[in-house]
Design an enzyme around this catalytic site. Structure first.
Site, PDB file in Angstrom:
ATOM      1  N   THR A 266       1.289   6.159  13.093  1.00  0.00           N
ATOM      2  CA  THR A 266       0.779   5.013  12.336  1.00  0.00           C
ATOM      3  C   THR A 266       1.487   3.733  12.778  1.00  0.00           C
ATOM      4  O   THR A 266       0.856   2.671  12.854  1.00  0.00           O
ATOM      5  CB  THR A 266       0.975   5.250  10.815  1.00  0.00           C
ATOM      6  OG1 THR A 266       0.472   6.537  10.498  1.00  0.00           O
ATOM      7  CG2 THR A 266       0.255   4.212  10.001  1.00  0.00           C
ATOM      8  N   GLY A 267       2.765   3.828  13.086  1.00  0.00           N
ATOM      9  CA  GLY A 267       3.503   2.647  13.565  1.00  0.00           C
ATOM     10  C   GLY A 267       2.840   2.043  14.799  1.00  0.00           C
ATOM     11  O   GLY A 267       2.674   0.822  14.899  1.00  0.00           O
TER      12      GLY A 267
ATOM     13  N   GLU B 297       9.388  15.985  15.353  1.00  0.00           N
ATOM     14  CA  GLU B 297       9.802  15.984  13.950  1.00  0.00           C
ATOM     15  C   GLU B 297       8.927  16.940  13.132  1.00  0.00           C
ATOM     16  O   GLU B 297       7.706  16.817  13.151  1.00  0.00           O
ATOM     17  CB  GLU B 297       9.657  14.557  13.392  1.00  0.00           C
ATOM     18  CG  GLU B 297      10.147  14.402  11.976  1.00  0.00           C
ATOM     19  CD  GLU B 297       9.888  13.004  11.429  1.00  0.00           C
ATOM     20  OE1 GLU B 297       8.780  12.471  11.619  1.00  0.00           O
ATOM     21  OE2 GLU B 297      10.806  12.436  10.810  1.00  0.00           O
TER      22      GLU B 297
ATOM     23  N   GLY C 290       6.999   5.068   8.003  1.00  0.00           N
ATOM     24  CA  GLY C 290       6.092   6.200   8.136  1.00  0.00           C
ATOM     25  C   GLY C 290       6.205   6.800   9.519  1.00  0.00           C
ATOM     26  O   GLY C 290       7.247   6.685  10.182  1.00  0.00           O
ATOM     27  N   SER C 291       5.137   7.402   9.957  1.00  0.00           N
ATOM     28  CA  SER C 291       5.172   8.134  11.231  1.00  0.00           C
ATOM     29  C   SER C 291       5.009   7.191  12.425  1.00  0.00           C
ATOM     30  O   SER C 291       4.477   6.080  12.294  1.00  0.00           O
ATOM     31  CB  SER C 291       4.052   9.162  11.252  1.00  0.00           C
ATOM     32  OG  SER C 291       2.809   8.489  11.243  1.00  0.00           O
TER      33      SER C 291
ATOM     34  N   LYS D  61       0.852  -1.197   0.000  1.00  0.00           N
ATOM     35  CA  LYS D  61       0.000   0.000   0.000  1.00  0.00           C
ATOM     36  C   LYS D  61       0.884   1.242   0.000  1.00  0.00           C
ATOM     37  O   LYS D  61       1.510   1.554   1.011  1.00  0.00           O
ATOM     38  CB  LYS D  61      -0.907   0.039   1.223  1.00  0.00           C
ATOM     39  CG  LYS D  61      -1.981   1.110   1.055  1.00  0.00           C
ATOM     40  CD  LYS D  61      -2.390   1.768   2.340  1.00  0.00           C
ATOM     41  CE  LYS D  61      -1.750   3.091   2.594  1.00  0.00           C
ATOM     42  NZ  LYS D  61      -2.018   4.173   1.673  1.00  0.00           N
TER      43      LYS D  61
HETATM   44  P1  NAD Z   1       2.243   8.281   7.743  1.00  0.00           P
HETATM   45  O1  NAD Z   1       2.467   7.392   8.910  1.00  0.00           O
HETATM   46  O2  NAD Z   1       1.171   9.296   7.833  1.00  0.00           O
HETATM   47  O3  NAD Z   1       1.887   7.406   6.481  1.00  0.00           O
HETATM   48  C1  NAD Z   1       2.709   6.334   6.074  1.00  0.00           C
HETATM   49  C2  NAD Z   1       1.859   5.305   5.380  1.00  0.00           C
HETATM   50  O4  NAD Z   1       0.943   4.763   6.332  1.00  0.00           O
HETATM   51  C3  NAD Z   1       1.001   5.864   4.238  1.00  0.00           C
HETATM   52  O5  NAD Z   1       0.945   4.904   3.202  1.00  0.00           O
HETATM   53  C4  NAD Z   1      -0.354   6.014   4.885  1.00  0.00           C
HETATM   54  O6  NAD Z   1      -1.430   5.968   3.968  1.00  0.00           O
HETATM   55  C5  NAD Z   1      -0.370   4.819   5.817  1.00  0.00           C
HETATM   56  N1  NAD Z   1      -1.320   4.938   6.916  1.00  0.00           N
HETATM   57  C6  NAD Z   1      -1.805   6.076   7.487  1.00  0.00           C
HETATM   58  N2  NAD Z   1      -2.693   5.759   8.459  1.00  0.00           N
HETATM   59  C7  NAD Z   1      -2.751   4.415   8.513  1.00  0.00           C
HETATM   60  C8  NAD Z   1      -3.470   3.488   9.326  1.00  0.00           C
HETATM   61  N3  NAD Z   1      -4.341   3.906  10.253  1.00  0.00           N
HETATM   62  N4  NAD Z   1      -3.268   2.174   9.133  1.00  0.00           N
HETATM   63  C9  NAD Z   1      -2.386   1.746   8.203  1.00  0.00           C
HETATM   64  N5  NAD Z   1      -1.707   2.568   7.386  1.00  0.00           N
HETATM   65  C10 NAD Z   1      -1.879   3.883   7.539  1.00  0.00           C
HETATM   66  O7  NAD Z   1       3.634   8.920   7.370  1.00  0.00           O
HETATM   67  P2  NAD Z   1       3.969   9.918   6.165  1.00  0.00           P
HETATM   68  O8  NAD Z   1       3.509  11.270   6.535  1.00  0.00           O
HETATM   69  O9  NAD Z   1       3.508   9.339   4.863  1.00  0.00           O
HETATM   70  O10 NAD Z   1       5.555   9.829   6.129  1.00  0.00           O
HETATM   71  C11 NAD Z   1       6.374  10.654   6.863  1.00  0.00           C
HETATM   72  C12 NAD Z   1       6.921   9.911   8.056  1.00  0.00           C
HETATM   73  O11 NAD Z   1       7.663   8.773   7.641  1.00  0.00           O
HETATM   74  C13 NAD Z   1       7.897  10.756   8.837  1.00  0.00           C
HETATM   75  O12 NAD Z   1       7.679  10.567  10.204  1.00  0.00           O
HETATM   76  C14 NAD Z   1       9.243  10.182   8.429  1.00  0.00           C
HETATM   77  O13 NAD Z   1      10.296  10.400   9.338  1.00  0.00           O
HETATM   78  C15 NAD Z   1       8.927   8.748   8.299  1.00  0.00           C
HETATM   79  N6  NAD Z   1       9.949   8.073   7.487  1.00  0.00           N
HETATM   80  C16 NAD Z   1      10.810   7.192   8.097  1.00  0.00           C
HETATM   81  C17 NAD Z   1      11.816   6.564   7.357  1.00  0.00           C
HETATM   82  C18 NAD Z   1      12.770   5.580   7.983  1.00  0.00           C
HETATM   83  O14 NAD Z   1      13.469   4.876   7.265  1.00  0.00           O
HETATM   84  N7  NAD Z   1      12.854   5.483   9.287  1.00  0.00           N
HETATM   85  C19 NAD Z   1      11.940   6.855   5.995  1.00  0.00           C
HETATM   86  C20 NAD Z   1      11.055   7.772   5.423  1.00  0.00           C
HETATM   87  C21 NAD Z   1      10.052   8.367   6.175  1.00  0.00           C
END
Ligand code: NAD
Length: 494
Positions: A245-246, A398, A241-242, A188
């Site tokens: 969400t994690g 962040e 991701g964030s 996804k």
């Molecule tokens: P996000 O967590 O909002 O979204 C990431 C993904 O999760 C997207 O595909 C989103 O649609 C999905 N998502 C959102 N809500 C969800 C839910 N309830 N259940 C399952 N999936 C869901 O993050 P973002 O804004 O897209 O990305 C930015 C973040 O990612 C920043 O915090 C950044 O530091 C982090 N990031 C980390 C790394 C790493 O390697 N550590 C690399 C790149 C980005």
């Protein structure tokens, strides 16, 4: 790269995209779509399918079928290698087209997109294609009347969720080792940056990957992502991701089948400048690039600059000079050094961080404003704020935008304490000529990577992952393959 070729690609209209399930494009089960908005000018460039839980179920069932019948999972490693190599070739041949597609939906400057997205994805498929037939099982040192064999078996169906920044690079870091190990995948992408990953799924089939092994379902995180992470038939989740969400993913796992979740999360990485740095001009240049490239939308961005008191003023002035001299603008222009902020909501959140920091007593040294508003796009002037205290919002959280928080320190002990004073632990930088101090800082900083006398570099040979609340998994390097295998013991009485 020629500007004219980029312009020709940008002028093409993009047809609406469906999911990619079982080797074919497919609309959402209820026909719903989402608009994809380009951060370059704020205009709608195409539509993608807005997936439903039933689309996810269909994709997972398809991935499971493909896994169980062995069309990929039971092929010889040499055959899998051939497909991954071919996919790498196809990506390289179409690198410019893929890069432009990615810039249109996520706003990364084209020079960076070409290298860090398309070419890096090709290199990643080659790296894991090369690695997959170097994974040996083990014979355990048992007593002689028993043979203990340890096999590496693919985990089954991998659910992958990736963000909008560097979607192709980060996606490939998951797709390539997962496929190399013989798994099936349902991916996804972020709703606002799906186009390149849909393209890669098509190219994978063209490269010979059997249909149904690699599926992409597009749409909302709260619908598609949630359904995927709650699925009883997904064996592991790999996520970037964030932290918000994690955390949700861990809950979904607990509420479903206890699938393992590997989380690559955010950072607030300290970049520490000691007065004895070997080359302060280089340190200032790289510190600026380390936060401002891709408009600060880099997980390992050096977003906290810790500067030793004696050099603080002149160093900050030099970083501000770089910040002010960057050419910010249309990311599809080859001369542009810093492209767009990904979305209007991200831009607004960045500006709010600046406002709050001023209220908390930080000094705005440069930037802090939206620029090029007349284009309709989302651009922000690289921003430097000093006098940021350890308890401040800007120090602790962040931004994920082009905002640098500067704090001064006196001693090495102060620097280490400040470096470790957040919940994150993704990346760090240390600039010093003192070898012993460099080693002490590498040992003392709690983060997944510490750069010394440079910031932000790495390649596929080393892992990327965080500690503390920056996550628990590792992408890249041979270590990344571990999560895509289960260990199975055969205990044979002789
Ligand atoms: P996000 O967590 O909002 O979204 C990431 C993904 O999760 C997207 O595909 C989103 O649609 C999905 N998502 C959102 N809500 C969800 C839910 N309830 N259940 C399952 N999936 C869901 O993050 P973002 O804004 O897209 O990305 C930015 C973040 O990612 C920043 O915090 C950044 O530091 C982090 N990031 C980390 C790394 C790493 O390697 N550590 C690399 C790149 C980005």
């Amino acid at each position: 790269m020629e500007q004219s070729a980029i312009n020709a690609l940008r002028a093409q209209s993009l047809s609406p995209r469906g999911h990619f399930i079982d080797g074919r494009g497919q609309a959402a089960s209820d026909g719903a779509t989402e608009s994809v908005i380009s951060p370059i000018d704020g205009k709608v460039i195409t539509q993608i399918a807005s997936g439903t839980p039933s689309d996810v179920d269909q994709a997972v069932a398809c991935a499971r079928r493909a896994f169980e019948d062995g069309r990929w999972s039971k092929t010889a490693p040499s055959a899998r290698k051939k497909v991954l190599f071919k996919l790498a070739d196809l990506i390289e041949q179409r690198a410019l087209e893929i890069s432009v597609l990615g810039v249109l939906d996520n706003g990364t400057e084209i020079n960076m997109a070409f290298k860090a997205e398309a070419m890096s994805a090709a290199a990643t498929f080659r790296f894991y294609g090369e690695a997959l037939d170097k994974v040996y099982g083990e014979i355990a040192p048992t007593s002689p009347d028993v043979l203990g064999l340890i096999h590496h078996t693919p985990v089954g169906v991998v659910g992958a969720i990736v963000p909008w920044n560097f979607p192709l690079m980060i996606g490939s870091w998951k797709i390539a080792p997962a496929l190399a190990a013989g798994n099936s995948i349902v991916l996804k992408p972020a709703e606002s940056a799906s186009l390149t990953l849909l393209k890669i799924a098509e190219l994978a089939v063209e490269a010979g990957l059997p249909e149904g092994v690699f599926n992409v379902v597009t749409g909302r995180g709260s619908v598609v992502g949630e359904a995927l992470a709650l699925s009883m038939d997904v064996d592991i989740m790999v996520f970037t991701g964030s932290g918000t969400t994690g955390r949700r993913l861990l809950e979904y796992s607990a509420r479903s089948n206890l699938k393992r979740c590997y989380l690559e999360l955010g950072g607030k990485s300290p970049n520490i400048i000691f007065a004895d740095a070997p080359d302060l001009a280089k340190a200032a240049r790289e510190s600026a690039a380390g936060i401002f490239r891709n408009s600060g939308q880099v997980c390992i961005a050096g977003s906290r600059l810790l500067v030793q008191e004696d050099i603080h003023e002149e160093f900050v002035a030099e970083v501000c000079r770089h910040a002010e001299n960057y050419r910010v603008g249309d990311p599809l222009n080859l001369d542009t050094q810093i492209g767009a902020v990904h979305s209007l909501s991200e831009l607004e959140a960045n500006l709010e961080f600046v406002e709050k920091a001023e209220v908390e007593g930080a000094q705005l040294r440069t930037g802090g404003v939206r620029i090029l508003g007349e284009t309709g796009g989302y651009y922000m002037q690289p921003t430097v704020m000093t006098d940021v205290k350890a308890e401040d919002n800007l120090f602790q959280n962040e931004v994920f935008g082009p905002v640098l928080a500067v704090t001064s320190f006196k001693t090495e002990e102060d620097a280490l304490r400040l470096a470790n004073a957040t919940d994150f632990g993704l990346s760090a930088g240390v600039w010093t000529s003192n070898l012993s101090r460099a080693h002490r800082m590498v040992a003392g900083i709690r983060s997944g990577i510490v750069h010394v006398n440079t910031y932000g570099g790495s390649d596929l040979t080393v892992p990327l992952g965080g500690v503390k609340q920056s996550g628990n998994g590792h992408d890249k390097s041979l270590h990344a393959m571990d999560k895509y295998f289960d260990l199975k013991t055969a205990w044979i009485k002789l």
